[in-house]
Design an enzyme around this catalytic site. Structure first.
Site, short mmCIF file in Angstrom:
data_model
loop_
_atom_site.label_atom_id
_atom_site.label_comp_id
_atom_site.label_asym_id
_atom_site.label_seq_id
_atom_site.Cartn_x
_atom_site.Cartn_y
_atom_site.Cartn_z
N GLU A 13 44.61 43.03 35.22
CA GLU A 13 44.23 41.62 35.18
C GLU A 13 43.63 41.26 36.53
O GLU A 13 43.84 41.96 37.53
CB GLU A 13 45.43 40.71 34.87
N CYS A 25 44.01 40.37 27.80
CA CYS A 25 44.12 41.77 28.22
C CYS A 25 42.77 42.40 27.93
O CYS A 25 42.41 42.61 26.76
CB CYS A 25 45.22 42.49 27.45
#
Length: 222
Positions: free
Chosen positions: A103, A2
């Site tokens: 992402e 992340c």
């Protein structure tokens, strides 16, 4: 991994939802990057308080603060084994508040960014760890986001996702009297996919210099 997220919810709404004290205003952020100060929530006595920490954990034993750029995430599977994280797991846990994270997925010769959040658009809490570091008169409080295996939504884009804590588990995660590794690691699992959504966004998110509401606008369907 992340590596980028957002938090633009009004601070008053955040304090009401997550029940913490925080004396300052909070700027809306649509593109939070490693190395920047972020809002976290910790237990202080019998109450929750909000505090700013640098994203990228600097272990207390580190010689150089730059190691934090390599410590933006901690893997749930090994967080209790790694020297950088195992002490913090037992003693220094925090919530990292967000309303969405990003992402990237390789599509042809390019990487397409995607935004993940809740279908109800509400903010949520990621499982974090924090640490105090000091050297040569400089002191930094820093943190990391714990990641786990993907659920059915995130696996379309990436093989990891941040640990999203259900609201009924926040007290347990912040409770300093809880330090048993097994009990803590039972919380570090993929979030229920049915509550989440994903959509592609502009590659403008790729640059940490870019900010603004346009960064969260969907560009087409997955």
């Amino acid at each position: 991994m992340c590596g980028r997220f957002s938090l633009f919810e009004d601070i008053g709404s955040l304090k009401e939802q997550f029940q913490f004290d925080f004396p300052d205003d909070l700027d809306a952020r649509y593109n939070i990057a490693p190395g920047q100060d972020i809002l976290t929530v910790i237990n202080h006595g019998e109450r929750r308080i909000g505090t700013r920490m640098r994203w990228g954990l600097i272990p207390f034993w580190a010689d150089d603060e730059k190691i934090g750029y390599k410590m933006i995430n901690a893997r749930a599977e090994t967080v209790n084994e790694k020297a950088s994280f195992k002490h913090a797991l037992k003693q220094r846990r925090c919530l990292i508040l967000t309303d969405g994270f990003y992402e990237w997925k390789k599509e042809g010769k390019q990487k397409q960014p995607y935004r993940f959040g809740m279908k109800n658009k509400k903010p949520f809490a990621l499982a974090g760890l924090w640490e105090n570091w000091s050297k040569d008169g400089k002191e930094i409080t820093s943190c990391t986001i714990i990641t786990t295996s993907p659920n059915e939504v995130t696996e379309k884009v990436h093989d990891r996702m941040p640990v999203i804590l259900p609201e009924d588990k926040l007290d347990l995660w912040l409770d300093s009297s809880v330090y048993q590794t097994q009990e803590l690691k039972e919380l570090l699992v993929p979030y229920e996919a049915g509550f989440m959504e994903v959509y592609p966004v502009s590659t403008a998110i790729n640059s940490a210099k870019n900010e603004g509401k346009d960064l969260i606008a969907p560009i087409n369907s997955l």
